[in-house]
Design a protein around this motif. Structure first.
Motif, PDB file in Angstrom:
ATOM      1  N   GLY A  13     -59.781  -5.795 102.880  1.00  0.00           N
ATOM      2  CA  GLY A  13     -59.514  -5.215 101.566  1.00  0.00           C
ATOM      3  C   GLY A  13     -58.046  -5.370 101.234  1.00  0.00           C
ATOM      4  O   GLY A  13     -57.190  -4.965 102.010  1.00  0.00           O
ATOM      5  N   PHE A  14     -57.770  -5.974 100.126  1.00  0.00           N
ATOM      6  CA  PHE A  14     -56.387  -6.223  99.724  1.00  0.00           C
ATOM      7  C   PHE A  14     -55.919  -5.093  98.813  1.00  0.00           C
ATOM      8  O   PHE A  14     -55.733  -5.269  97.607  1.00  0.00           O
ATOM      9  N   ARG A  19     -51.958  -5.038  99.002  1.00  0.00           N
ATOM     10  CA  ARG A  19     -52.332  -5.405  97.628  1.00  0.00           C
ATOM     11  C   ARG A  19     -51.748  -6.764  97.223  1.00  0.00           C
ATOM     12  O   ARG A  19     -52.329  -7.490  96.428  1.00  0.00           O
ATOM     13  N   TRP A  20     -50.611  -7.102  97.790  1.00  0.00           N
ATOM     14  CA  TRP A  20     -49.935  -8.365  97.471  1.00  0.00           C
ATOM     15  C   TRP A  20     -50.764  -9.600  97.845  1.00  0.00           C
ATOM     16  O   TRP A  20     -50.513 -10.700  97.354  1.00  0.00           O
ATOM     17  N   LEU A  21     -51.775  -9.438  98.686  1.00  0.00           N
ATOM     18  CA  LEU A  21     -52.666 -10.548  99.028  1.00  0.00           C
ATOM     19  C   LEU A  21     -53.654 -10.853  97.900  1.00  0.00           C
ATOM     20  O   LEU A  21     -54.209 -11.942  97.834  1.00  0.00           O
ATOM     21  N   SER A  22     -53.847  -9.910  97.017  1.00  0.00           N
ATOM     22  CA  SER A  22     -54.795 -10.042  95.915  1.00  0.00           C
ATOM     23  C   SER A  22     -54.278 -10.994  94.845  1.00  0.00           C
ATOM     24  O   SER A  22     -53.075 -11.078  94.588  1.00  0.00           O
ATOM     25  N   ASN A  23     -55.200 -11.651  94.170  1.00  0.00           N
ATOM     26  CA  ASN A  23     -54.839 -12.499  93.030  1.00  0.00           C
ATOM     27  C   ASN A  23     -54.402 -11.664  91.832  1.00  0.00           C
ATOM     28  O   ASN A  23     -53.859 -12.198  90.878  1.00  0.00           O
ATOM     29  N   PHE A  24     -54.623 -10.363  91.902  1.00  0.00           N
ATOM     30  CA  PHE A  24     -54.220  -9.467  90.818  1.00  0.00           C
ATOM     31  C   PHE A  24     -52.775  -8.991  90.980  1.00  0.00           C
ATOM     32  O   PHE A  24     -52.242  -8.322  90.114  1.00  0.00           O
ATOM     33  N   TRP A  25     -52.130  -9.322  92.086  1.00  0.00           N
ATOM     34  CA  TRP A  25     -50.740  -8.927  92.322  1.00  0.00           C
ATOM     35  C   TRP A  25     -49.818  -9.668  91.356  1.00  0.00           C
ATOM     36  O   TRP A  25     -49.951 -10.879  91.181  1.00  0.00           O
ATOM     37  N   PRO A  26     -48.863  -8.959  90.741  1.00  0.00           N
ATOM     38  CA  PRO A  26     -47.945  -9.629  89.811  1.00  0.00           C
ATOM     39  C   PRO A  26     -46.920 -10.492  90.543  1.00  0.00           C
ATOM     40  O   PRO A  26     -45.897 -10.005  91.008  1.00  0.00           O
ATOM     41  N   ASP A 109     -51.851 -13.324 113.302  1.00  0.00           N
ATOM     42  CA  ASP A 109     -53.175 -13.932 113.380  1.00  0.00           C
ATOM     43  C   ASP A 109     -54.274 -12.949 112.969  1.00  0.00           C
ATOM     44  O   ASP A 109     -55.427 -13.104 113.340  1.00  0.00           O
ATOM     45  N   ALA A 110     -53.898 -11.943 112.183  1.00  0.00           N
ATOM     46  CA  ALA A 110     -54.884 -10.963 111.714  1.00  0.00           C
ATOM     47  C   ALA A 110     -55.942 -11.652 110.851  1.00  0.00           C
ATOM     48  O   ALA A 110     -55.636 -12.554 110.066  1.00  0.00           O
ATOM     49  N   TYR A 111     -57.156 -11.209 111.008  1.00  0.00           N
ATOM     50  CA  TYR A 111     -58.262 -11.670 110.173  1.00  0.00           C
ATOM     51  C   TYR A 111     -58.072 -11.052 108.785  1.00  0.00           C
ATOM     52  O   TYR A 111     -57.876  -9.833 108.657  1.00  0.00           O
ATOM     53  N   LEU A 112     -58.092 -11.879 107.748  1.00  0.00           N
ATOM     54  CA  LEU A 112     -57.907 -11.410 106.380  1.00  0.00           C
ATOM     55  C   LEU A 112     -59.240 -11.494 105.636  1.00  0.00           C
ATOM     56  O   LEU A 112     -59.853 -12.554 105.590  1.00  0.00           O
ATOM     57  N   GLU A 113     -59.657 -10.361 105.081  1.00  0.00           N
ATOM     58  CA  GLU A 113     -60.934 -10.324 104.367  1.00  0.00           C
ATOM     59  C   GLU A 113     -60.770  -9.614 103.036  1.00  0.00           C
ATOM     60  O   GLU A 113     -60.248  -8.506 102.981  1.00  0.00           O
ATOM     61  N   GLU A 114     -61.229 -10.249 101.981  1.00  0.00           N
ATOM     62  CA  GLU A 114     -61.215  -9.656 100.645  1.00  0.00           C
ATOM     63  C   GLU A 114     -62.443  -8.756 100.513  1.00  0.00           C
ATOM     64  O   GLU A 114     -63.411  -9.072  99.834  1.00  0.00           O
ATOM     65  N   THR A 115     -62.415  -7.640 101.230  1.00  0.00           N
ATOM     66  CA  THR A 115     -63.493  -6.662 101.161  1.00  0.00           C
ATOM     67  C   THR A 115     -63.473  -6.042  99.771  1.00  0.00           C
ATOM     68  O   THR A 115     -62.409  -5.684  99.267  1.00  0.00           O
ATOM     69  N   ASN A 116     -64.637  -5.931  99.142  1.00  0.00           N
ATOM     70  CA  ASN A 116     -64.667  -5.384  97.788  1.00  0.00           C
ATOM     71  C   ASN A 116     -65.953  -4.626  97.532  1.00  0.00           C
ATOM     72  O   ASN A 116     -66.899  -4.706  98.311  1.00  0.00           O
ATOM     73  N   ASP A 117     -65.953  -3.905  96.407  1.00  0.00           N
ATOM     74  CA  ASP A 117     -67.157  -3.181  96.008  1.00  0.00           C
ATOM     75  C   ASP A 117     -67.638  -3.645  94.629  1.00  0.00           C
ATOM     76  O   ASP A 117     -68.380  -2.966  93.953  1.00  0.00           O
ATOM     77  N   TRP A 118     -67.165  -4.833  94.204  1.00  0.00           N
ATOM     78  CA  TRP A 118     -67.560  -5.361  92.892  1.00  0.00           C
ATOM     79  C   TRP A 118     -68.471  -6.578  93.033  1.00  0.00           C
ATOM     80  O   TRP A 118     -68.578  -7.403  92.134  1.00  0.00           O
TER      81      TRP A 118
END
Length: 146
Positions: A13-14, A19-26, A109-118
């Motif tokens: 979850g970003f 949050r900066w990993l999200s495409n919604f980050w400015p 080397d953390a696993y990155l996952e865009e966990t979401n509820d949408w």
């Protein structure tokens, strides 16, 4: 491990501090001569012909996503190209914003996952289901940086 400071195994979850990993980050990025305020606007702009993409330059992520949903696209063609476009957008975001590039490297080397509820199961994972393509692209780009 690319000089990781945070030794977290998973970032799911970003949100909040990630949050900066999200495409919604400015984070401004420039592609083909157009500067966008965020990655979402850049990505959505590619649903339009090149001469119409500048309309996304000043949009916030929500506005860009809404406008992108109204695009008249060949879905088969879009499905063939959207992964390449996201790779271009992510690499542009991090290569053009050195502070974010450093933060990405620090995820180690953390696993990155865009966990979401949408219910986005293409770019992320919802209720344990999804391809997590955004997370995979981020991890691949991080590996490239290291």
């Amino acid at each position: 491990m690319c000089g990781a400071i945070k030794m977290q195994k998973e970032i799911k979850g970003f949100f909040n501090e990630y949050r900066w990993l999200s495409n919604f980050w400015p984070a401004p990025l420039k592609i083909n001569g157009i500067t966008y305020k965020n990655s979402e606007a850049a990505y959505q702009s590619f649903k339009f012909p090149a001469d119409q993409r500048a309309q996304f330059s000043n949009l916030n992520p929500d506005e860009a996503k809404k406008l992108g949903k109204n695009a008249k696209i060949d879905q088969k063609e879009w499905n063939r190209t959207k992964m390449f476009i996201m790779i271009l957008v992510v690499s542009s975001k991090f290569s053009q914003n050195p502070d974010l590039k450093q933060k990405l490297k620090e995820t180690g080397d953390a696993y990155l996952e865009e966990t979401n509820d949408w219910n986005d199961t293409c770019w992320g994972v919802c209720n344990g289901v999804g391809s997590n393509n955004l997370g995979k692209i981020l991890m691949a780009y991080r590996q490239y940086l290291c």
